[in-house]
Each structure stands twice: as structure tokens, then as C-alpha cells.
Design a protein around this motif. Structure first.
Motif, mmCIF file in Angstrom:
data_model
loop_
_atom_site.group_PDB
_atom_site.id
_atom_site.type_symbol
_atom_site.label_atom_id
_atom_site.label_comp_id
_atom_site.label_asym_id
_atom_site.label_seq_id
_atom_site.Cartn_x
_atom_site.Cartn_y
_atom_site.Cartn_z
ATOM 1 N N GLN A 1 48.169 53.166 14.806
ATOM 2 C CA GLN A 1 49.044 52.018 15.014
ATOM 3 C C GLN A 1 48.553 51.229 16.222
ATOM 4 N N LEU A 2 48.642 49.917 16.092
ATOM 5 C CA LEU A 2 48.179 49.044 17.166
ATOM 6 C C LEU A 2 49.046 49.209 18.403
ATOM 7 N N GLN A 3 48.391 49.339 19.540
ATOM 8 C CA GLN A 3 49.077 49.366 20.837
ATOM 9 C C GLN A 3 48.382 48.383 21.763
ATOM 10 N N LEU A 4 49.182 47.657 22.531
ATOM 11 C CA LEU A 4 48.665 46.662 23.461
ATOM 12 C C LEU A 4 49.071 47.037 24.879
ATOM 13 N N VAL A 5 48.136 46.878 25.807
ATOM 14 C CA VAL A 5 48.410 47.163 27.213
ATOM 15 C C VAL A 5 47.947 45.971 28.044
ATOM 16 N N GLU A 6 48.898 45.361 28.750
ATOM 17 C CA GLU A 6 48.578 44.255 29.642
ATOM 18 C C GLU A 6 48.265 44.781 31.040
ATOM 19 N N SER A 7 47.394 44.078 31.732
ATOM 20 C CA SER A 7 47.079 44.406 33.125
ATOM 21 C C SER A 7 46.578 43.156 33.825
ATOM 22 N N GLY A 8 46.458 43.264 35.141
ATOM 23 C CA GLY A 8 45.897 42.161 35.913
ATOM 24 C C GLY A 8 46.896 41.347 36.696
ATOM 25 N N GLY A 9 48.170 41.651 36.538
ATOM 26 C CA GLY A 9 49.168 40.912 37.296
ATOM 27 C C GLY A 9 49.136 41.283 38.769
ATOM 28 N N GLY A 10 49.924 40.549 39.540
ATOM 29 C CA GLY A 10 49.997 40.827 40.967
ATOM 30 C C GLY A 10 50.650 39.705 41.713
ATOM 31 N N LEU A 11 50.543 39.789 43.041
ATOM 32 C CA LEU A 11 51.086 38.762 43.930
ATOM 33 C C LEU A 11 49.946 37.838 44.355
ATOM 34 N N VAL A 12 50.154 36.545 44.203
ATOM 35 C CA VAL A 12 49.130 35.575 44.552
ATOM 36 C C VAL A 12 49.797 34.367 45.193
ATOM 37 N N GLN A 13 49.082 33.720 46.092
ATOM 38 C CA GLN A 13 49.615 32.517 46.732
ATOM 39 C C GLN A 13 49.497 31.316 45.795
ATOM 40 N N PRO A 14 50.347 30.318 45.985
ATOM 41 C CA PRO A 14 50.204 29.085 45.191
ATOM 42 C C PRO A 14 48.790 28.525 45.295
ATOM 43 N N GLY A 15 48.274 28.093 44.150
ATOM 44 C CA GLY A 15 46.901 27.614 44.082
ATOM 45 C C GLY A 15 45.889 28.683 43.769
ATOM 46 N N GLY A 16 46.310 29.935 43.787
ATOM 47 C CA GLY A 16 45.406 31.041 43.510
ATOM 48 C C GLY A 16 45.196 31.280 42.024
ATOM 49 N N SER A 17 44.434 32.326 41.736
ATOM 50 C CA SER A 17 44.065 32.644 40.359
ATOM 51 C C SER A 17 44.289 34.125 40.067
ATOM 52 N N LEU A 18 44.536 34.405 38.813
ATOM 53 C CA LEU A 18 44.586 35.766 38.289
ATOM 54 C C LEU A 18 44.014 35.756 36.885
ATOM 55 N N ARG A 19 43.485 36.900 36.478
ATOM 56 C CA ARG A 19 43.060 37.061 35.089
ATOM 57 C C ARG A 19 43.804 38.236 34.491
ATOM 58 N N LEU A 20 44.597 37.948 33.484
ATOM 59 C CA LEU A 20 45.331 38.990 32.775
ATOM 60 C C LEU A 20 44.502 39.494 31.603
ATOM 61 N N SER A 21 44.641 40.777 31.320
ATOM 62 C CA SER A 21 43.963 41.399 30.195
ATOM 63 C C SER A 21 44.982 41.983 29.233
ATOM 64 N N CYS A 22 44.667 41.901 27.960
ATOM 65 C CA CYS A 22 45.471 42.522 26.899
ATOM 66 C C CYS A 22 44.514 43.385 26.100
#
Length: 122
Positions: A1-22
Motif C-alpha cells: 500500500q502506498l505510504q507518503l512521508v513529508e519532510s523538510g519543514g522548519g522555522l525560517v525567517q521571512p524571505g527565506g527558503s525551504l525544500r519539502l520532500s514527499c
């Protein structure tokens, strides 16, 4: 069965960047349209972006156009959400899910991951 796991979140200042993964297990993401959604406290879950199973077509919510980019790495069975120029209003729990259709409607999706928290604050 398909399972999805997200990661990559966090605390960042305005104007910053993040990359989320699924990351998927149990099936290949190439079979599906993959959507990213977010839910802020006290608000309904909203669609952010999706990438289709055929030809990799993409779509974005107006609020993130020009700042977020969705992409797929078939070899890693993972879909990414690159988020640039983040704003405080982007603060939410971000989820990925799958569907057979090209849609931004959360009810059309299944196999939801557990979510990853993104907080944009100075």
C-alpha cells in the motif's frame, strides 16, 4: 500500500527558503498526480500545487505562484516543493497526497502523509 512521508519543514525567517520532500513507498509516484496542501491553525486545508502523472504538468495556487516550484524525481520516488521568498502567511502544516486527476481540491486526494510544519517568523 502506498505510504507518503513529508519532510523538510522548519522555522525560517521571512524571505527565506525551504525544500519539502514527499517520499513514497509501496508504489511508484509516477502512477499518480501528486498534490501539496497546507493547513494553518483555524483554517481549512488548501491546495498549494500539483504535478500530474502524465507529462509532469504543474499548477499553483495564486498565493504561491512565482515563489514555489514543484518537481518530481522518479529515481528517488519523491516529489519536492521548493519554497522561496517565504512569507509569514505561508506558515502551516504542509501535506502531500495523490490522485488520478489534475485537481487542487483536497477531497479528490487520498493516501495523505502526516505533514511537516513550516513556520515563517522573524
Amino acid at each position: 500500500q502506498l505510504q507518503l512521508v513529508e519532510s523538510g519543514g522548519g522555522l525560517v525567517q521571512p524571505g527565506g527558503s525551504l525544500r519539502l520532500s514527499c517520499a513514497a513507498s509501496g508504489s511508484t509516484l509516477d502512477y499518480y498526480t501528486i498534490g501539496w496542501f497546507r493547513q494553518a491553525p483555524g483554517k481549512e486545508r488548501e491546495g498549494v500545487s500539483y504535478i500530474t502523472r502524465n507529462f509532469g504538468g504543474t499548477n499553483y495556487a495564486d498565493s504561491v505562484k512565482g515563489r514555489f516550484t514543484i518537481s518530481r524525481d522518479s529515481a528517488k520516488n519523491t516529489v519536492y516543493l521548493q519554497m522561496n521568498n517565504l512569507k509569514p502567511e505561508d506558515t502551516a502544516v504542509y501535506y502531500c497526497a495523490v490522485t488520478w486527476r489534475a485537481t487542487m481540491v483536497p477531497d479528490d486526494y487520498g493516501y495523505w502523509g502526516q505533514g511537516t510544519q513550516v513556520t515563517v517568523s522573524s
